[in-house]
Design a protein around this motif. Structure first.
Motif, PDB file in Angstrom:
ATOM      1  N   THR A 136       0.834  -1.201   0.000  1.00  0.00           N
ATOM      2  CA  THR A 136       0.000   0.000   0.000  1.00  0.00           C
ATOM      3  C   THR A 136       0.869   1.251   0.000  1.00  0.00           C
ATOM      4  OG1 THR A 136      -1.635  -1.208   1.294  1.00  0.00           O
ATOM      5  CG2 THR A 136      -1.868   1.190   1.199  1.00  0.00           C
ATOM      6  N   GLU A 181      -8.524  -0.456   8.714  1.00  0.00           N
ATOM      7  CA  GLU A 181      -9.028   0.611   7.837  1.00  0.00           C
ATOM      8  C   GLU A 181      -8.597   1.999   8.304  1.00  0.00           C
ATOM      9  OE1 GLU A 181     -11.970  -2.792   7.530  1.00  0.00           O
ATOM     10  OE2 GLU A 181     -10.819  -1.792   9.121  1.00  0.00           O
ATOM     11  N   ALA A 222      -0.463  -1.103   6.411  1.00  0.00           N
ATOM     12  CA  ALA A 222      -1.188  -2.371   6.492  1.00  0.00           C
ATOM     13  C   ALA A 222      -0.191  -3.527   6.541  1.00  0.00           C
ATOM     14  CB  ALA A 222      -2.108  -2.518   5.276  1.00  0.00           C
TER      15      ALA A 222
END
Length: 368
Positions: A2, A58, A63
């Motif tokens: 990410t 979230e 992550a």
């Protein structure tokens, strides 16, 4: 993998690229914030997730943790009618700083520096040292002279190089910031680096989950550099913005009376701290910060919540520590400040949660 969000300066808007090792605003040298506006998951979707702060994936800017020690998900216990305590001293390194330190270690793994450095009066340094050990990253921690021997022992046991600095907490920070400007150095600052705040905010996400999708009337939080309070403010904004909270709790900020620059600024209606001399030493060493770099943000967060500042004397700290010990909870002197502020009814009939931030074994009983 990410992409990382960019950072920006909340004071002047200057942007800093996500992959940069810059630790502050290149214009004003102020602390940075993240260009990151997550949407938390609804309560019903959290069941069955990993039992650590990473269950709130979230809301986190990183992550897929590789250095987690199972941090987070600490117990919530009742102290008296309407007042509960969250036992963050039951973290892997025995303090709430693990919430932010794990994100700094994850970020450092992404950026691949040759060296990680930190400055600390104790708990942040031990957390950074532990997570750097987990990540196999070389770590140096600058500490003020007089730092608890137990905390120094813990840092060194994790393999960190510990450098005592003559003078107080701010002297250690100055030395660390000079070192942070060297090439290839990652400054794991729990004050300047916004990733730390996005770790501490999980304190509130856990409360919200454990209380069935609500929060108490008030959150009472210790404030030195303000990392837990600012993280709490972030989480409240996320939950409220996503429609997962009906109302925002009031924030009460607690300082030791001996070193209370923010409380004084609050009383004077100021937007920043003034240059003050501490009234004296305090056993609450973790919040003894004369000039917190995020002072404006802290004052604004308390003001926007409708809250206020409270101060505790050394006697109140000592009695609060003994009172908690009599209830089976042995907490360090900094970690009992909030209980010292509310145990005599300072909040009236409001329900509240106080954090017990560090284990008593780190410092022993407050004097005399």
């Amino acid at each position: 993998m990410t992409p990382l969000p960019d950072c920006y300066c909340p004071a002047d808007g200057t942007r800093v690229a996500a992959e940069s090792l810059a630790w502050c605003c290149p214009v004003c040298c102020g602390p940075l914030d993240l260009d990151f506006a997550p949407t938390p998951a609804p309560l019903k979707s959290l069941g069955g997730r990993v039992n650590s702060l990473w269950r709130y994936a979230e809301t986190l800017p990183l992550a897929g943790p590789s250095v987690s020690l199972g941090e987070g998900r600490t117990p919530l216990v009742e102290l008296t009618d309407g007042i509960s305590a969250k036992l963050d001293f039951l973290m892997p390194t025995l303090s709430f700083k693990d919430r932010g330190a794990v994100l700094l270690a994850e970020l450092a793994l992404r950026l691949k520096p040759r060296q990680v450095i930190a400055d600390s009066s104790g708990n942040a340094g031990t957390s950074i040292a532990a997570y750097c050990a987990r990540a196999a990253l070389p770590c140096t921690v600058y500490v003020p002279e007089g730092t608890s021997a137990k905390k120094l022992e813990q840092m060194e046991a994790h393999g960190a190089r510990v450098v005592p600095v003559e003078g107080g907490r701010e002297a250690a920070a100055r030395v660390a910031r000079d070192a942070a400007d060297e090439p290839g150095v990652f400054y794991a600052s729990h004050v300047f680096n916004p990733y730390f705040l996005h770790g501490t905010k999980t304190y509130v996400h856990e409360l919200w989950e454990d209380l069935g999708g609500r929060l108490p009337d008030a959150l009472v939080l210790p404030v030195g550099n303000g990392t837990l309070l600012l993280g709490a403010s972030l989480a409240i904004a996320e939950l409220y913005g996503a429609g997962l909270l009906d109302r925002r709790p009031v924030l009460y900020a607690v300082q030791a009376a001996a070193v209370a620059p923010l409380a004084r600024a609050w009383e004077e209606g100021a937007e920043d701290v003034v240059d003050i001399t501490p009234a004296g030493p305090t056993s609450a060493e973790g919040i003894a910060i004369p000039r917190p770099p995020r002072a404006r943000q802290i004052l604004r967060a308390v003001r926007d919540s409708g809250g206020t500042f409270l101060t505790v004397t050394e006697d109140q700290i000592r009695h609060a520590q003994l009172d908690l010990a009599s209830r089976g909870l042995y907490v360090e002197s900094t970690g009992v400040a909030c209980w010292g502020a509310v145990r005599e009814g300072a909040l009236g009939s409001r329900s509240a949660v106080v954090p017990l931030c560090g284990a008593g074994l780190k410092t022993g009983l407050a004097g005399p």
